[in-house]
Write an enzyme that holds these catalytic residues in place. Structure first.
Site, PDB file in Angstrom:
ATOM      1  N   ASN A   9       0.869  -1.182   0.000  1.00 28.13           N
ATOM      2  CA  ASN A   9       0.000   0.000   0.000  1.00 28.13           C
ATOM      3  C   ASN A   9       0.904   1.228   0.000  1.00 28.13           C
ATOM      4  O   ASN A   9       1.512   1.556   1.012  1.00 28.13           O
ATOM      5  CB  ASN A   9      -0.890  -0.015   1.251  1.00 28.13           C
ATOM      6  CG  ASN A   9      -1.669   1.278   1.416  1.00 28.13           C
ATOM      7  OD1 ASN A   9      -1.807   2.054   0.466  1.00 28.13           O
ATOM      8  ND2 ASN A   9      -2.179   1.512   2.620  1.00 28.13           N
ATOM      9  N   TRP A  10       0.961   1.882  -1.128  1.00 36.27           N
ATOM     10  CA  TRP A  10       1.891   3.021  -1.252  1.00 36.27           C
ATOM     11  C   TRP A  10       1.330   4.321  -0.697  1.00 36.27           C
ATOM     12  O   TRP A  10       2.014   5.328  -0.696  1.00 36.27           O
ATOM     13  CB  TRP A  10       2.288   3.203  -2.722  1.00 36.27           C
ATOM     14  CG  TRP A  10       3.272   2.182  -3.189  1.00 36.27           C
ATOM     15  CD1 TRP A  10       3.872   1.220  -2.435  1.00 36.27           C
ATOM     16  CD2 TRP A  10       3.797   2.038  -4.509  1.00 36.27           C
ATOM     17  NE1 TRP A  10       4.730   0.478  -3.198  1.00 36.27           N
ATOM     18  CE2 TRP A  10       4.697   0.969  -4.477  1.00 36.27           C
ATOM     19  CE3 TRP A  10       3.573   2.702  -5.708  1.00 36.27           C
ATOM     20  CZ2 TRP A  10       5.394   0.547  -5.612  1.00 36.27           C
ATOM     21  CZ3 TRP A  10       4.261   2.292  -6.837  1.00 36.27           C
ATOM     22  CH2 TRP A  10       5.164   1.224  -6.787  1.00 36.27           C
ATOM     23  N   LYS A  11       0.086   4.315  -0.315  1.00 40.57           N
ATOM     24  CA  LYS A  11      -0.539   5.529   0.229  1.00 40.57           C
ATOM     25  C   LYS A  11      -0.292   6.709  -0.729  1.00 40.57           C
ATOM     26  O   LYS A  11      -0.241   6.509  -1.939  1.00 40.57           O
ATOM     27  CB  LYS A  11      -0.014   5.814   1.640  1.00 40.57           C
ATOM     28  CG  LYS A  11       0.040   4.558   2.508  1.00 40.57           C
ATOM     29  CD  LYS A  11       0.307   4.835   3.948  1.00 40.57           C
ATOM     30  CE  LYS A  11       0.468   3.532   4.689  1.00 40.57           C
ATOM     31  NZ  LYS A  11       0.354   3.649   6.113  1.00 40.57           N
ATOM     32  N   HIS A  98      -9.395   1.429   5.160  1.00 41.30           N
ATOM     33  CA  HIS A  98      -8.089   1.579   5.816  1.00 41.30           C
ATOM     34  C   HIS A  98      -8.244   2.541   6.999  1.00 41.30           C
ATOM     35  O   HIS A  98      -9.021   3.496   6.936  1.00 41.30           O
ATOM     36  CB  HIS A  98      -7.068   2.121   4.799  1.00 41.30           C
ATOM     37  CG  HIS A  98      -5.669   2.063   5.309  1.00 41.30           C
ATOM     38  ND1 HIS A  98      -5.168   2.999   6.183  1.00 41.30           N
ATOM     39  CD2 HIS A  98      -4.671   1.169   5.094  1.00 41.30           C
ATOM     40  CE1 HIS A  98      -3.905   2.687   6.475  1.00 41.30           C
ATOM     41  NE2 HIS A  98      -3.589   1.575   5.829  1.00 41.30           N
ATOM     42  N   GLU A 100      -6.506   4.909   8.015  1.00 44.01           N
ATOM     43  CA  GLU A 100      -6.260   6.326   7.698  1.00 44.01           C
ATOM     44  C   GLU A 100      -7.499   6.956   7.073  1.00 44.01           C
ATOM     45  O   GLU A 100      -7.802   8.121   7.304  1.00 44.01           O
ATOM     46  CB  GLU A 100      -5.031   6.458   6.771  1.00 44.01           C
ATOM     47  CG  GLU A 100      -3.746   6.176   7.535  1.00 44.01           C
ATOM     48  CD  GLU A 100      -2.611   5.634   6.699  1.00 44.01           C
ATOM     49  OE1 GLU A 100      -2.661   5.700   5.460  1.00 44.01           O
ATOM     50  OE2 GLU A 100      -1.655   5.128   7.302  1.00 44.01           O
ATOM     51  N   GLU A 170      -5.367  -4.941  10.621  1.00 46.08           N
ATOM     52  CA  GLU A 170      -4.330  -3.929  10.774  1.00 46.08           C
ATOM     53  C   GLU A 170      -4.528  -3.191  12.098  1.00 46.08           C
ATOM     54  O   GLU A 170      -5.308  -2.218  12.159  1.00 46.08           O
ATOM     55  CB  GLU A 170      -4.401  -2.918   9.622  1.00 46.08           C
ATOM     56  CG  GLU A 170      -4.165  -3.539   8.267  1.00 46.08           C
ATOM     57  CD  GLU A 170      -3.527  -2.532   7.317  1.00 46.08           C
ATOM     58  OE1 GLU A 170      -2.491  -2.846   6.746  1.00 46.08           O
ATOM     59  OE2 GLU A 170      -4.064  -1.425   7.184  1.00 46.08           O
ATOM     60  N   GLY A 176       2.503   2.182  10.576  1.00 47.44           N
ATOM     61  CA  GLY A 176       3.442   3.292  10.396  1.00 47.44           C
ATOM     62  C   GLY A 176       4.160   3.704  11.662  1.00 47.44           C
ATOM     63  O   GLY A 176       4.784   4.758  11.711  1.00 47.44           O
ATOM     64  N   SER A 216       3.497  -2.286  10.190  1.00 49.45           N
ATOM     65  CA  SER A 216       4.960  -2.283  10.310  1.00 49.45           C
ATOM     66  C   SER A 216       5.605  -3.625   9.955  1.00 49.45           C
ATOM     67  O   SER A 216       6.571  -4.056  10.600  1.00 49.45           O
ATOM     68  CB  SER A 216       5.386  -1.826  11.719  1.00 49.45           C
ATOM     69  OG  SER A 216       4.964  -0.495  11.939  1.00 49.45           O
ATOM     70  N   GLY A 237       2.835  -1.144   4.226  1.00 51.69           N
ATOM     71  CA  GLY A 237       2.916   0.270   3.876  1.00 51.69           C
ATOM     72  C   GLY A 237       4.360   0.664   3.626  1.00 51.69           C
ATOM     73  O   GLY A 237       4.921   0.433   2.556  1.00 51.69           O
ATOM     74  N   GLY A 238       4.994   1.254   4.637  1.00 50.89           N
ATOM     75  CA  GLY A 238       6.339   1.827   4.500  1.00 50.89           C
ATOM     76  C   GLY A 238       7.342   0.921   3.805  1.00 50.89           C
ATOM     77  O   GLY A 238       8.073   1.365   2.902  1.00 50.89           O
TER      78      GLY A 238
HETATM   79  C1  PEP Z   1      -0.694   0.149   5.923  1.00 53.52           C
HETATM   80  O1  PEP Z   1      -0.743   1.330   5.654  1.00 53.52           O
HETATM   81  O2  PEP Z   1      -1.580  -0.597   5.512  1.00 53.52           O
HETATM   82  C2  PEP Z   1       0.422  -0.338   6.725  1.00 53.52           C
HETATM   83  C3  PEP Z   1       0.341  -1.531   7.217  1.00 53.52           C
HETATM   84  O3  PEP Z   1       1.492   0.530   6.888  1.00 53.52           O
HETATM   85  P1  PEP Z   1       2.916   0.181   7.554  1.00 53.52           P
HETATM   86  O4  PEP Z   1       3.384  -1.120   6.966  1.00 53.52           O
HETATM   87  O5  PEP Z   1       3.791   1.323   7.189  1.00 53.52           O
HETATM   88  O6  PEP Z   1       2.693   0.060   9.028  1.00 53.52           O
END
Ligand code: PEP
Length: 254
Positions: A9-11, A98, A100, A170, A176, A216, A237-238
């Site tokens: 997920n590149w956001k 999500h 966010e 999640e 994040g 994470s 994500g990251g």
């Molecule tokens: C996400 O945004 O779905 C996520 C899991 O981010 P991260 O891996 O950065 O925690």
């Protein structure tokens, strides 16, 4: 048999050019590995990169995911993007609910439910996100929060619809933040989710639904998380933004 999914997920990151650069590196790496015979590899870029990505990946097993959609097909909804538009652009998956979007864009279980239905209507696989905040975890409310999100998000769906849906657990406190759920904490909630699905839709259906972990995930913790019986992949994500980290997670999953 549940085919695991490794999804990035590149956001709100990467221009179209950066997206294509990443994908060229990823495609080369994947050609030298058998990963795509074992997993579905999915990337969620920005909306504006989806179509270019589809052109570049037309012969590739890497699948394209959108990060959201609007539930109506078309009309006066300035700024929104519909399921038929995403389908036309080349998206096969869409992230829905999500944390966010719940936090910053007033996403509720009811809007999540409409979005899941819109995705399924156009044969786009919803990746439906659920998860508790730290305060909810500390107050012992994990089960009730997840149950409410699942019931609301899956309202009026048939068992057949739900088997076409992917769930992503999640925990909000792990997204994040660099804090990951331990493999035991994650597996406990994944099992709980599967049991809730079994109660509502039957064990046979619950057994085919893929439940991804997100929060994470990185190359150093992915192997132990992905080896849990009810963890069927990861939403990343990251660590999905750098080809070497994303490939590191895929390799650990092998
Ligand atoms: C996400 O945004 O779905 C996520 C899991 O981010 P991260 O891996 O950065 O925690």
């Amino acid at each position: 048999m549940r085919i695991p999914i490794i999804a990035g997920n590149w956001k709100m990151n990467k221009t179209i050019g950066e997206t294509l650069d990443f994908l060229k590196i990823l495609s080369q790496e994947l050609q030298q590995s058998s990963a795509t015979t074992k997993f579905e590899i999915v990337i969620a870029p920005s909306f504006i990169a989806i179509n270019k990505m589809a052109e570049l990946l037309k012969d590739s097993p890497v699948k394209i995911c959108a990060q959201d959609l609007f539930w109506e097909d078309a009309g006066a909804f300035t700024g929104e993007i519909s399921a038929p538009m995403l389908k036309d652009a080349g998206a096969k998956y869409v992230i829905i609910g999500h944390s966010e979007r719940r936090q910053f864009f007033n996403e509720t279980d009811s809007t999540v439910n409409k979005k899941i239905k819109a995705a399924l209507k156009y044969n786009i696989v919803p990746i439906f996100c659920v998860g508790e905040t730290l305060a909810e975890r500390e107050a012992g409310k994990i089960e009730s929060i997840i149950a409410t999100q699942l019931t609301g998000g899956l309202m009026d769906l048939t068992a057949n619809d739900v088997t076409k849906t992917v769930i992503a657990y999640e925990p909000v406190w792990a997204i994040g933040t660099g804090k990951t759920a331990t493999k035991e904490q994650a597996e406990e909630v994944h099992l709980m989710i599967r049991q809730m699905l079994a109660k509502q839709f039957g064990q046979t259906n619950a057994d085919v639904i893929r439940i991804l972990y997100g929060g994470s995930v990185k190359p150093s913790n992915s192997k132990e998380l992905l080896s849990q019986p009810n963890i069927d992949g990861a939403l990343i994500g990251g660590a999905s933004l750098k080809p070497e980290d994303f490939m590191g997670i895929i390799k650990s999953a092998m």
